[in-house]
Design an enzyme around this catalytic site. Structure first.
Site, PDB file in Angstrom:
ATOM      1  N   HIS A   1       0.751  -1.263   0.097  1.00 47.84           N
ATOM      2  CA  HIS A   1       0.008  -0.131   0.016  1.00 47.84           C
ATOM      3  C   HIS A   1       0.668   1.165   0.001  1.00 47.84           C
ATOM      4  O   HIS A   1       2.006   1.421   0.360  1.00 47.84           O
ATOM      5  CB  HIS A   1      -0.965   0.033   1.116  1.00 47.84           C
ATOM      6  CG  HIS A   1      -0.116  -0.071   2.526  1.00 47.84           C
ATOM      7  ND1 HIS A   1       0.017  -1.067   3.148  1.00 47.84           N
ATOM      8  CD2 HIS A   1       0.285   1.098   3.224  1.00 47.84           C
ATOM      9  CE1 HIS A   1       0.796  -0.723   4.376  1.00 47.84           C
ATOM     10  NE2 HIS A   1       0.811   0.555   4.402  1.00 47.84           N
TER      11      HIS A   1
ATOM     12  N   HIS B   1       2.720   4.625   1.030  1.00 50.88           N
ATOM     13  CA  HIS B   1       3.109   4.840   2.500  1.00 50.88           C
ATOM     14  C   HIS B   1       4.550   5.528   2.249  1.00 50.88           C
ATOM     15  O   HIS B   1       5.085   5.589   1.259  1.00 50.88           O
ATOM     16  CB  HIS B   1       3.367   3.506   3.273  1.00 50.88           C
ATOM     17  CG  HIS B   1       4.669   2.715   2.653  1.00 50.88           C
ATOM     18  ND1 HIS B   1       4.624   1.944   1.681  1.00 50.88           N
ATOM     19  CD2 HIS B   1       6.000   2.390   3.325  1.00 50.88           C
ATOM     20  CE1 HIS B   1       5.637   1.376   1.404  1.00 50.88           C
ATOM     21  NE2 HIS B   1       6.486   1.584   2.367  1.00 50.88           N
TER      22      HIS B   1
ATOM     23  N   HIS C   1      12.418  32.058   0.401  1.00 52.41           N
ATOM     24  CA  HIS C   1      13.562  31.363   1.144  1.00 52.41           C
ATOM     25  C   HIS C   1      12.990  30.598   2.255  1.00 52.41           C
ATOM     26  O   HIS C   1      12.501  31.625   2.966  1.00 52.41           O
ATOM     27  CB  HIS C   1      14.716  32.446   1.557  1.00 52.41           C
ATOM     28  CG  HIS C   1      15.771  31.540   2.172  1.00 52.41           C
ATOM     29  ND1 HIS C   1      16.624  30.718   1.568  1.00 52.41           N
ATOM     30  CD2 HIS C   1      16.199  31.531   3.508  1.00 52.41           C
ATOM     31  CE1 HIS C   1      17.482  30.202   2.346  1.00 52.41           C
ATOM     32  NE2 HIS C   1      17.248  30.707   3.765  1.00 52.41           N
TER      33      HIS C   1
ATOM     34  N   PHE D   1      30.388   1.734 -12.204  1.00 55.65           N
ATOM     35  CA  PHE D   1      30.922   2.830 -12.450  1.00 55.65           C
ATOM     36  C   PHE D   1      30.379   3.907 -11.548  1.00 55.65           C
ATOM     37  O   PHE D   1      31.272   4.486 -10.986  1.00 55.65           O
ATOM     38  CB  PHE D   1      30.288   3.374 -13.845  1.00 55.65           C
ATOM     39  CG  PHE D   1      30.845   4.654 -14.082  1.00 55.65           C
ATOM     40  CD1 PHE D   1      32.326   4.870 -14.281  1.00 55.65           C
ATOM     41  CD2 PHE D   1      30.174   5.670 -14.154  1.00 55.65           C
ATOM     42  CE1 PHE D   1      32.958   6.201 -14.797  1.00 55.65           C
ATOM     43  CE2 PHE D   1      30.579   7.129 -14.428  1.00 55.65           C
ATOM     44  CZ  PHE D   1      31.998   7.228 -14.702  1.00 55.65           C
TER      45      PHE D   1
END
Lengths: 213, 213
Positions: B35, B37, B111, B179
């Protein structure tokens, strides 16, 4: 191994600062080709992850006048509980506080700072050790997907007392998910001591005996 | 959103230094429950990855006297090519030089240094923006697995001028392989400009219009 010749040749190209050799085995590990293969990528800069590892080793050496990997090997051979297998020149460990279940490090037992600067006889010994290690992994986890990466000194810093080249082997058993991306921490459900015991006791065709005390 | 109440409550426990909220959606993204979550983990230390990001922002602020994320938002709104969608309070971008294909960052336009210190009305706006963003992802990539992580200031550093909380969304389309593990670099086959265009032009039920110039 052919890796060494490729590395030595690439180092003639002055643009390169680091050569990474790695293998992605199995679809879950990101392999994009069906047949067994490994890869080599030469880079014009030293990757940050490599720089951090080499610099951390240098700080340890600066303080203790010993290579940290030599110290780890000594300590692991004292306790034996995280050793997977050993031969004359190499040892495979399940590293302390491993990030991943069944993570292994394969290291030369004598100090050696770069993969490509070893006597030819060492590579035959390494090939046997790597085969032994991967056969144990295949036996215990029924041929899992994995990555391995050779960690070695950057070009121009090949000979030193502080860094110790090695191969890191990461089976792909868990997913790197939100917690790992958000923190840089890793949840590992299998203690390395337990992983090492399974790997050490694996029945394989041509075992290299683990010298457990 | 309920996340905020949980965070504010956990911050009463003096042991904690960081609260991470994240979501793993789909099996490939490491979801362990069927489900929908999300998860919250409170930690007794500031994770290294968080510390590095906050400190880097501080260094930028120390030099320029501006928040780096405010600068990024300003620059992205100037060019428009990496913007996915915007509403009154939030913006979603495909970040410059993204690590992953279709990676997105959802940020408050003004901000704000921590997730939990905002007016209640902001969370309704955020919920709409997150829904819009994820619907675009579902539409363009046919409901991919993804992780998202809320990046916010550590406990005790909530109010500052240098860090800007945001949500990072990572669809699981590529594998992190040898990599990436060996270098810390990421191979991304989809330029963020291209990803942003697909996401911006996605036809979804209740779109938040992208204010592209």
């Amino acid at each position: 191994m052919g890796y060494r010749d490729r590395m030595l040749d690439l180092k003639n190209d002055k643009r390169f600062r680091y050569v990474l050799i790695f293998k992605n085995h199995g679809e879950a590990a990101g392999a994009s080709l069906e047949h067994p293969h490994s890869q080599l990528i030469a880079l014009p800069i030293v990757p940050r992850r490599v720089r951090e590892e080499v610099d951390s080793c240098w700080h340890y050496y600066d303080e203790k006048e010993r290579c940290i990997f030599c110290d780890i090997i000594r300590q692991e051979r004292d306790t034996g509980e995280r050793i997977v297998c050993e031969n004359e020149h190499f040892i495979t460990l399940a590293p302390y506080a491993s990030r991943f279940p069944f993570e292994m490090w394969l290291l030369p037992k004598a100090h050696s700072s770069s993969y490509e600067n070893n006597q030819s006889s060492m590579y035959a010994s390494l090939a046997r050790m790597l085969k032994d290690t991967l056969m144990r992994l295949d036996e215990v986890l029924d041929r899992p997907a994995y990555n391995f990466m050779i960690h070695t000194s950057p070009i121009g810093e090949e000979i030193n007392d502080h860094y110790h080249w090695h191969i890191e082997i990461i089976p792909k058993l868990t997913k790197v998910a939100g917690f790992e991306w958000g923190t840089g921490f890793y949840i590992n459900p299998t203690p390395p001591e337990e992983a090492a015991r399974f790997l050490r006791e694996a029945k394989i065709a041509t075992p290299v005996p683990a010298q457990k005390k």
